[in-house]
Write a protein that holds these residues in place. Structure first.
Motif, PDB file in Angstrom:
ATOM      1  N   ARG A  85       1.461   7.391  -0.891  1.00 35.62           N
ATOM      2  CA  ARG A  85       0.612   8.106  -1.854  1.00 35.62           C
ATOM      3  C   ARG A  85       0.276   7.217  -3.058  1.00 35.62           C
ATOM      4  O   ARG A  85      -0.833   7.278  -3.605  1.00 35.62           O
ATOM      5  CB  ARG A  85       1.302   9.384  -2.308  1.00 35.62           C
ATOM      6  N   ALA A  86       1.246   6.415  -3.483  1.00 39.48           N
ATOM      7  CA  ALA A  86       0.980   5.496  -4.589  1.00 39.48           C
ATOM      8  C   ALA A  86      -0.100   4.491  -4.209  1.00 39.48           C
ATOM      9  O   ALA A  86      -0.984   4.161  -5.013  1.00 39.48           O
ATOM     10  CB  ALA A  86       2.269   4.779  -4.985  1.00 39.48           C
ATOM     11  N   VAL A  87      -0.033   3.992  -2.967  1.00 43.75           N
ATOM     12  CA  VAL A  87      -1.067   3.065  -2.494  1.00 43.75           C
ATOM     13  C   VAL A  87      -2.436   3.737  -2.528  1.00 43.75           C
ATOM     14  O   VAL A  87      -3.433   3.150  -2.973  1.00 43.75           O
ATOM     15  CB  VAL A  87      -0.733   2.574  -1.074  1.00 43.75           C
ATOM     16  N   LEU A  88      -2.502   4.991  -2.058  1.00 42.31           N
ATOM     17  CA  LEU A  88      -3.770   5.715  -2.055  1.00 42.31           C
ATOM     18  C   LEU A  88      -4.278   5.943  -3.480  1.00 42.31           C
ATOM     19  O   LEU A  88      -5.484   5.839  -3.742  1.00 42.31           O
ATOM     20  CB  LEU A  88      -3.614   7.050  -1.333  1.00 42.31           C
ATOM     21  N   ALA A  89      -3.362   6.263  -4.405  1.00 45.02           N
ATOM     22  CA  ALA A  89      -3.782   6.483  -5.795  1.00 45.02           C
ATOM     23  C   ALA A  89      -4.344   5.203  -6.402  1.00 45.02           C
ATOM     24  O   ALA A  89      -5.408   5.213  -7.050  1.00 45.02           O
ATOM     25  CB  ALA A  89      -2.602   6.993  -6.623  1.00 45.02           C
ATOM     26  N   ALA A 124       0.824  -0.627   4.351  1.00 43.50           N
ATOM     27  CA  ALA A 124      -0.197  -0.285   3.354  1.00 43.50           C
ATOM     28  C   ALA A 124       0.069  -1.000   2.032  1.00 43.50           C
ATOM     29  O   ALA A 124      -0.862  -1.513   1.384  1.00 43.50           O
ATOM     30  CB  ALA A 124      -0.236   1.228   3.148  1.00 43.50           C
ATOM     31  N   LEU A 125       1.346  -1.047   1.608  1.00 42.94           N
ATOM     32  CA  LEU A 125       1.691  -1.734   0.363  1.00 42.94           C
ATOM     33  C   LEU A 125       1.356  -3.219   0.448  1.00 42.94           C
ATOM     34  O   LEU A 125       0.768  -3.792  -0.485  1.00 42.94           O
ATOM     35  CB  LEU A 125       3.191  -1.548   0.081  1.00 42.94           C
ATOM     36  N   LEU A 126       1.728  -3.843   1.571  1.00 46.84           N
ATOM     37  CA  LEU A 126       1.467  -5.272   1.729  1.00 46.84           C
ATOM     38  C   LEU A 126      -0.035  -5.557   1.693  1.00 46.84           C
ATOM     39  O   LEU A 126      -0.488  -6.498   1.031  1.00 46.84           O
ATOM     40  CB  LEU A 126       2.071  -5.761   3.048  1.00 46.84           C
ATOM     41  N   LEU A 127      -0.815  -4.736   2.368  1.00 46.10           N
ATOM     42  CA  LEU A 127      -2.269  -4.931   2.378  1.00 46.10           C
ATOM     43  C   LEU A 127      -2.855  -4.751   0.980  1.00 46.10           C
ATOM     44  O   LEU A 127      -3.736  -5.509   0.557  1.00 46.10           O
ATOM     45  CB  LEU A 127      -2.913  -3.947   3.353  1.00 46.10           C
ATOM     46  N   LEU A 128      -2.375  -3.744   0.259  1.00 42.20           N
ATOM     47  CA  LEU A 128      -2.886  -3.501  -1.092  1.00 42.20           C
ATOM     48  C   LEU A 128      -2.616  -4.691  -1.997  1.00 42.20           C
ATOM     49  O   LEU A 128      -3.515  -5.162  -2.718  1.00 42.20           O
ATOM     50  CB  LEU A 128      -2.244  -2.241  -1.674  1.00 42.20           C
ATOM     51  N   GLU A 129      -1.392  -5.190  -1.986  1.00 41.85           N
ATOM     52  CA  GLU A 129      -1.038  -6.283  -2.883  1.00 41.85           C
ATOM     53  C   GLU A 129      -1.685  -7.596  -2.469  1.00 41.85           C
ATOM     54  O   GLU A 129      -1.803  -8.523  -3.275  1.00 41.85           O
ATOM     55  CB  GLU A 129       0.487  -6.439  -2.946  1.00 41.85           C
TER      56      GLU A 129
END
Length: 917
Positions: A646-650, A610-615
């Motif tokens: 949760r940080a990614v979702l926020a 999720a982090l990789l996709l967000l960034e």
């Protein structure tokens, strides 16, 4: 309804042939032969039932003990008296009688056990004599011994090897058939009927001893059913692990043992105790011979059909022959043999993988000496195979013979194996249940230490800290379990950093504070995290690389450390914008998680995904990945990176202007930050909380939060290293809050990171961007825009450039570039802010698309109207909603009126109720 005879369809066809001509002239005779147990009586009963269903009068006789003359007399009596009277008078011989549909119809006589019949000619003479005096058509079915001689071939006929022969004349039709062994298909059908499911290969191997003879086959199947069968993964039946076939079934395999020598039989006796397949090293250990000296005996057993090879190990040919040998060894002797094998293997030290299994089986048979040695054997197994050792420990813990030290040792091993599998919830439950028993201080400390470590792996630092305190309250530091040092390295239990300066330099001035700390934890993982927090990027990555390149990790601690090392390396590579390398590392981490034997660790890899996709700007894909990760972490207790999800979702919610969802996640993250001053997820948690705070309460509140968290012990360099846009954002927000000192400190820290990590383009871009903002240096901002490697960071640099440009056209160019980059990053909220800047400069950018929508209802709302509805439903005023969407409050008011019209409502209260419904 007649029960089906499997594999006898051809023979029943002969019966139907005779019955079809029963009411015609002449007599029919069917002679059925076959070996003992081939089912002649069952076949005869089926033939009688078939005739009765055809409407014929049937009488079935038990001919055991009758001679040919007696049978002739019996048939004469049958001719003279009505069948009801005949059946009543000869009731001792009549097994079945069915009245026919017509008193003048044909009569079917089925005679079982016609032992007097030694030839076909003798049967033909008797039946012909009965037929001469009979007024009714007659069909006779004889079940005869297997040695009935065949008649000489008549002219024009030839006897062949088939089991059915036809002969006779117009007055007497004679059919002869022999019941042969059942074919494999019929055996499978019969086994499926008896067992209630299709038979598997092990069942069919046992059935092969019946030789296709139905009577033997039924005894075997009944014995299997009584002994216990279970369903295999493919849905077939297989013998239960504890299945012991009855003696009459095992006797079928005993004949294979009659010819083997005494020495071979002794070897087979010992081998049968070890298992259906066995290890030569274990067998040679108990016999006191070398494996090479056993080869003649093994060769003899193979030639006798007793042994074969299975997965490169010698094994008994099948379940039946194995049990035929094993059951000759008394149970107490079996336990002693298993214990002796386990002790010998444990003493030699080279077969730890085998000794635990043998000692467990011996202990299960009630051997106390084996139970006392078992924990040491399982512990040795755990060094190289913690998962299997955990399974053995779980079985051993059910034994009543264990002492406290051994039980505690096994509980720790079981919990370790569950942790390696990613089943942390089960590991916690296992340890908590063990702690409910009365325990000595040393045993309790060991369990508390292991429980704290499991909590630490699951990301629950508060629970881990509580367990560390429990350990330290029970024993001095010198006597505390080794794992306690790991807890102290990670938990805030001994941190005394509160009240420090927010922006301390990472030049070694604080190293003396922890110089006397004893580090028992993994130096690669823990040291890498500390180096990262102190801004030493290359050193941190090198430590993690050494950890991952150190070869296979056999022990449970090494395996878990490898999982966390991989997770940390992915996070760091994403922060440094090494997306390709992070993807490769993440795939390896996903493979390790899949190989762990459980799904729990996929919660961590899911958070990283999720982090990789967000960034990378793939917000739409990042959200479901984060949600799936949280579901797994709740299910398995693997929540170490749940705050990251949760940080990614926020952040994703904020970028998509879903403020309520962002606030929900931020509240959770703020609570986590209050409990845990620093861990691997701190930068992501703090960054998300800062973004949401700035969106809700403004820049000053966000800066004050950053100051408070940094003063509480959060590493400033870890925060700045989270992403290349973090330092510029802090500088920009501090300047907007009119706090230039904080902005200057953030810019200086970014410069420090860039100088101390030369060659890291992403750090240089962040430092240039922060410096450009602080000093109003457009050249530095242009340089930063060129250096940035992700679209969101470039968009920020372009937006900042536009704010410093005096030339209208140049500013518009930068803003238009920023809009495209924000949209590619899945950040419509940021794009809306840039559009607002363009509108202030007199440029209007149409960003909506025409779509066919209904006139009324939720589906009629546009995307912008959906956003307005969500914000207003949280209690925001029109002006507040406008600020979040970078619109004028008049525009929000216009959208709100449109929403009311489409939903046929007239108040905010009703709108909120519909949104939250």
């Amino acid at each position: 309804m007649m029960a089906r005879l499997y594999g006898r369809g051809r023979e029943l066809g002969l019966v139907r042939t005779l019955l079809a001509r029963a009411n015609g002239p002449g007599t029919g005779l069917l002679i059925v032969t076959g070996g003992r147990g081939t089912g002649k009586s069952r076949f005869l009963a089926s033939a009688s039932q078939l005739a009765a269903e055809s409407g014929l009068e049937v009488v079935q006789l038990n001919g055991g003990g009758l001679s040919g003359a007696s049978l002739r007399y019996l048939l004469d009596e049958l001719r003279e008296a009505p069948l009801e009277e005949f059946a009543d008078r000869w009731h001792d011989w009549v097994d079945f009688h069915a009245p026919g549909g017509s008193p003048q119809g044909a009569v079917v006589v089925a005679i079982d056990d016609a032992d007097w019949c030694r030839s076909v000619e003798s049967a033909m003479r008797i039946v012909r004599g009965a037929d001469v005096h009979s007024a009714r058509s007659l069909v006779v079915v004889l079940a005869c011994p297997d040695d009935v001689t065949e008649p000489a071939a008549e002219p024009g006929t030839a006897w062949d090897s088939e089991q059915v022969h036809r002969l006779g004349d117009q007055s007497l039709a004679v059919l002869c058939c022999r019941l042969l062994p059942l074919p494999r298909e019929a055996i499978e059908q019969l086994a499926a009927e008896v067992l209630g499911m299709p038979p598997g290969p092990e069942i069919m191997e046992v059935c092969s001893y019946a030789g296709g003879v139905p009577a033997r086959l039924m005894r075997l199947l009944t014995g299997l059913l009584e002994a216990g069968v279970e369903t295999a993964p493919d849905g077939t039946a297989r013998p239960h692990d504890a299945c012991v076939l009855p003696p009459q079934a095992r006797a079928l395999a005993s004949r294979r043992l009659t010819g083997v020598s005494d020495s071979t039989r002794r070897m087979l006796d010992i081998a049968s105790v070890l298992g259906q397949s066995f290890d030569l090293e274990a067998l040679s250990a108990v016999l006191g011979h070398s494996p090479l000296s056993l080869l003649p005996a093994i060769r003899e057993a193979r030639e006798a059909g007793v042994l074969t090879t299975e997965d490169s190990l010698p094994a008994f040919k099948d379940l039946l022959v194995w049990q035929a040998v094993r059951e000759t060894v008394p149970r107490p002797v079996r336990g002693a043999i298993l214990r002796d094998v386990g002790h010998r293997l444990l003493a030699c030290g080279g077969a730890d993988t085998l000794s635990a299994g043998y000692l467990l089986r011996a202990a299960e048979s009630g051997d106390r000496r084996a139970a006392l040695s078992l924990p040491e054997a399982v512990a040795r197994r755990a060094r190289n195979d913690p998962v299997t050792a955990s399974d053995i420990a779980a079985q051993a813990l059910r034994l009543p013979l264990l002492e406290e030290d051994g039980r505690v040792r096994l509980v720790r091993i079981k919990a370790a194996g569950l942790t390696v599998r990613g089943l942390l919830s089960e590991a916690v439950l296992c340890l908590e249940e063990a702690l409910k028993r009365p325990l000595g201080p040393a045993s309790a400390s060991l369990l508390h230490a292991r429980l704290g470590t499991v909590h630490l792996c699951g990301g629950d630092l508060a629970a881990a800290t509580a367990q560390a305190r429990q350990v330290l309250s029970r024993a001095g530091r010198s006597r505390a379990p080794r794992e306690t040092a790991l807890l102290l390295d990670f938990c805030p239990l001994r941190w005394d950093d509160a009240g420090q300066e927010p922006w301390r330099a990472a030049d070694g001035r604080d190293k003396g504070k922890d110089a006397d700390r004893v580090r028992y934890a993994d130096p690669d993982v823990v040291g890498s995290h500390r180096s990262w927090c102190e801004g030493r990027v290359a050193e941190s990555l090198d430590m993690l690389h050494e950890s991952s390149a150190s070869g296979p990790a056999p022990s449970w601690g090494d395996r878990v450390a490898a999982i966390f090392a991989g997770a940390a390396r992915v996070q760091y590579l994403v922060s440094l914008r090494g997306f390709a390398e992070a993807e490769a590392e993440l795939r390896e981490a996903e493979a390790r998680a899949g190989a762990s034997g459980g799904r729990g660790w996929h919660a961590m890899t899911g958070s990283l995904r999720a982090l990789l996709l967000l960034e990378q700007g793939k917000v739409a894909a990042a959200v479901p990945a984060a949600e799936a990760s949280l579901d797994l972490s709740r299910q398995y207790g693997t929540g170490a990176l749940a705050p990251l999800a949760r940080a990614v979702l926020a952040i994703a919610s904020l970028r998509r202007v879903d403020i309520p969802a962002a606030v929900r996640q931020a509240e959770f993250l703020d609570a986590e930050l209050s409990r845990h001053r620093s861990n691997w997820t701190t930068p992501s948690m703090l960054w998300a909380a800062l973004l949401v705070t700035e969106a809700r309460q403004g820049p000053r509140a966000a800066v004050r939060m950053a100051e408070r968290r940094l003063s509480e012990g959060v590493s400033p360099y870890e925060l700045l290293l989270y992403a290349p846009y973090t330092a510029p954002w802090l500088v920009r927000t501090a300047l907007a809050a009119k706090l230039p000192e904080f902005a200057a400190e953030a810019s200086a820290a970014a410069g420090f990171l860039a100088r101390n990590n030369p060659g890291r383009q992403v750090l240089g871009a962040a430092a240039e961007h922060a410096r450009g903002l602080l000093r109003g240096d457009t050249a530095a901002l242009r340089h930063a825009a060129d250096l940035h490697q992700d679209p969101w960071s470039r968009a920020q640099a372009q937006e900042d450039l536009a704010s410093l440009c005096e030339d209208q056209n140049t500013a518009v160019h930068h803003l238009e570039w920023a809009i495209g980059a924000y949209m590619r990053s899945g950040a419509p909220r940021d794009a809306a802010r840039v559009r607002h800047s363009l509108r202030e400069r007199g440029v209007r950018k149409r960003h909506w698309k025409h779509a066919d929508r209904p006139v009324q209802g939720w589906a009629a709302l546009t995307e912008t109207e959906h956003t307005v509805a969500r914000l207003v439903a949280t209690g925001m005023t029109n002006r507040q909603a406008a600020e979040q969407m970078s619109l004028s409050h008049h525009t929000v008011n216009y959208h709100l009126r449109s929403i009311y019209r489409k939903l046929d409502i007239s108040s905010r209260v009703k709108l909120a109720a519909m949104v939250h419904a």
